[in-house]
Design a protein around this motif. Structure first.
Motif, PDB file in Angstrom:
ATOM      1  N   ALA A 164       0.830  -1.209   0.000  1.00  0.00           N
ATOM      2  CA  ALA A 164       0.000   0.000   0.000  1.00  0.00           C
ATOM      3  C   ALA A 164       0.864   1.259   0.000  1.00  0.00           C
ATOM      4  CB  ALA A 164      -0.934  -0.002   1.209  1.00  0.00           C
ATOM      5  N   ALA A 165       1.888   1.286   0.826  1.00  0.00           N
ATOM      6  CA  ALA A 165       2.761   2.461   0.894  1.00  0.00           C
ATOM      7  C   ALA A 165       3.525   2.636  -0.421  1.00  0.00           C
ATOM      8  CB  ALA A 165       3.724   2.340   2.070  1.00  0.00           C
ATOM      9  N   ALA A 166       4.041   1.544  -0.972  1.00  0.00           N
ATOM     10  CA  ALA A 166       4.789   1.628  -2.233  1.00  0.00           C
ATOM     11  C   ALA A 166       3.895   2.130  -3.363  1.00  0.00           C
ATOM     12  CB  ALA A 166       5.384   0.267  -2.590  1.00  0.00           C
ATOM     13  N   ASN A 167       2.687   1.611  -3.450  1.00  0.00           N
ATOM     14  CA  ASN A 167       1.770   2.049  -4.500  1.00  0.00           C
ATOM     15  C   ASN A 167       1.407   3.521  -4.352  1.00  0.00           C
ATOM     16  OD1 ASN A 167       1.684  -0.344  -5.949  1.00  0.00           O
ATOM     17  ND2 ASN A 167      -0.002  -1.168  -4.747  1.00  0.00           N
ATOM     18  N   GLU A 168       1.216   3.979  -3.137  1.00  0.00           N
ATOM     19  CA  GLU A 168       0.887   5.389  -2.904  1.00  0.00           C
ATOM     20  C   GLU A 168       2.049   6.285  -3.313  1.00  0.00           C
ATOM     21  OE1 GLU A 168      -1.128   8.760  -2.221  1.00  0.00           O
ATOM     22  OE2 GLU A 168      -1.970   6.742  -2.244  1.00  0.00           O
ATOM     23  N   ALA A 169       3.271   5.901  -2.959  1.00  0.00           N
ATOM     24  CA  ALA A 169       4.441   6.691  -3.351  1.00  0.00           C
ATOM     25  C   ALA A 169       4.601   6.715  -4.872  1.00  0.00           C
ATOM     26  CB  ALA A 169       5.696   6.139  -2.686  1.00  0.00           C
ATOM     27  N   LEU A 170       4.373   5.584  -5.514  1.00  0.00           N
ATOM     28  CA  LEU A 170       4.464   5.523  -6.978  1.00  0.00           C
ATOM     29  C   LEU A 170       3.385   6.379  -7.637  1.00  0.00           C
ATOM     30  CD1 LEU A 170       5.290   1.748  -7.395  1.00  0.00           C
ATOM     31  CD2 LEU A 170       6.785   3.671  -8.001  1.00  0.00           C
ATOM     32  N   ARG A 171       2.176   6.375  -7.059  1.00  0.00           N
ATOM     33  CA  ARG A 171       1.106   7.234  -7.588  1.00  0.00           C
ATOM     34  C   ARG A 171       1.484   8.703  -7.464  1.00  0.00           C
ATOM     35  NH1 ARG A 171      -2.400   3.094  -5.880  1.00  0.00           N
ATOM     36  NH2 ARG A 171      -2.478   3.825  -3.744  1.00  0.00           N
ATOM     37  N   ALA A 172       2.100   9.073  -6.342  1.00  0.00           N
ATOM     38  CA  ALA A 172       2.522  10.466  -6.146  1.00  0.00           C
ATOM     39  C   ALA A 172       3.573  10.854  -7.187  1.00  0.00           C
ATOM     40  CB  ALA A 172       3.064  10.665  -4.734  1.00  0.00           C
ATOM     41  N   ALA A 173       4.523   9.965  -7.448  1.00  0.00           N
ATOM     42  CA  ALA A 173       5.548  10.235  -8.453  1.00  0.00           C
ATOM     43  C   ALA A 173       4.920  10.377  -9.832  1.00  0.00           C
ATOM     44  CB  ALA A 173       6.593   9.116  -8.454  1.00  0.00           C
ATOM     45  N   GLU A 174       3.996   9.507 -10.156  1.00  0.00           N
ATOM     46  CA  GLU A 174       3.330   9.548 -11.460  1.00  0.00           C
ATOM     47  C   GLU A 174       2.503  10.822 -11.622  1.00  0.00           C
ATOM     48  OE1 GLU A 174       2.414   8.575 -15.225  1.00  0.00           O
ATOM     49  OE2 GLU A 174       3.795   7.466 -13.954  1.00  0.00           O
ATOM     50  N   GLU A 175       1.788  11.204 -10.590  1.00  0.00           N
ATOM     51  CA  GLU A 175       0.966  12.419 -10.644  1.00  0.00           C
ATOM     52  C   GLU A 175       1.850  13.650 -10.818  1.00  0.00           C
ATOM     53  OE1 GLU A 175      -2.224  15.085 -10.638  1.00  0.00           O
ATOM     54  OE2 GLU A 175      -2.121  12.943 -11.048  1.00  0.00           O
ATOM     55  N   ASP A 176       2.955  13.705 -10.099  1.00  0.00           N
ATOM     56  CA  ASP A 176       3.873  14.830 -10.224  1.00  0.00           C
ATOM     57  C   ASP A 176       4.408  14.907 -11.653  1.00  0.00           C
ATOM     58  OD1 ASP A 176       5.319  17.056  -9.327  1.00  0.00           O
ATOM     59  OD2 ASP A 176       7.003  15.841  -8.629  1.00  0.00           O
ATOM     60  N   ALA A 177       4.824  13.780 -12.189  1.00  0.00           N
ATOM     61  CA  ALA A 177       5.335  13.748 -13.562  1.00  0.00           C
ATOM     62  C   ALA A 177       4.251  14.167 -14.554  1.00  0.00           C
ATOM     63  CB  ALA A 177       5.847  12.353 -13.900  1.00  0.00           C
ATOM     64  N   ARG A 178       3.040  13.693 -14.343  1.00  0.00           N
ATOM     65  CA  ARG A 178       1.933  14.043 -15.248  1.00  0.00           C
ATOM     66  C   ARG A 178       1.681  15.549 -15.242  1.00  0.00           C
ATOM     67  NH1 ARG A 178      -3.100  15.239 -15.212  1.00  0.00           N
ATOM     68  NH2 ARG A 178      -3.414  15.010 -12.992  1.00  0.00           N
ATOM     69  N   GLN A 179       1.702  16.145 -14.059  1.00  0.00           N
ATOM     70  CA  GLN A 179       1.448  17.583 -13.960  1.00  0.00           C
ATOM     71  C   GLN A 179       2.569  18.401 -14.592  1.00  0.00           C
ATOM     72  OE1 GLN A 179       0.633  18.533  -9.862  1.00  0.00           O
ATOM     73  NE2 GLN A 179      -1.428  17.710  -9.952  1.00  0.00           N
TER      74      GLN A 179
END
Length: 117
Positions: free
Chosen positions: A85-100
């Motif tokens: 859960a923690a790894a997926n959340e961190a990866l989502r944050a990285a992906e969202e930052d890159a997308r923005q």
């Protein structure tokens, strides 16, 4: 019969050169932003902070911290779930930052023929 191809439709060669220069500048800016994103770190926690993971902007897991109190030999599955859960959340944050970041740059492509970025 009308001739097809070439620079018909009012687009002059000078405009094409301008367009190419803009695309090259944008490509350079995207490369710079990608490099900056890769240097970032994203942290997420699960289980009330019992598990903390850090991923890089390259979307690689770089660190896992587990509170010793979270280690229950009779419930390893819960610890595994918290790590995931923690790894997926961190990866989502990285992906969202890159997308923005990249989306903001690519948003300027609307005038370049509507490339689907």
């Amino acid at each position: 019969m009308a001739k097809r191809g070439g620079f018909s439709g009012g687009m002059m060669p000078g405009n094409m050169n301008n367009l190419m220069k803009q695309a090259q500048k944008m490509q350079q800016k995207m490369a710079e932003q990608q490099e900056a994103l890769e240097e970032k770190e994203y942290t997420a926690k699960a289980g009330g902070g019992a598990v903390e993971v850090v991923v890089s902007g390259k979307k690689e897991l770089t660190r896992v911290t587990i509170d010793p109190d979270a280690v229950d030999p009779d419930d390893v599955e819960m610890l595994q779930d918290m790590i995931i859960a923690a790894a997926n959340e961190a990866l989502r944050a990285a992906e969202e930052d890159a997308r923005q970041v990249m989306g903001g740059i690519a948003g300027g492509l609307g005038g370049l023929g509507g490339f689907g970025f």
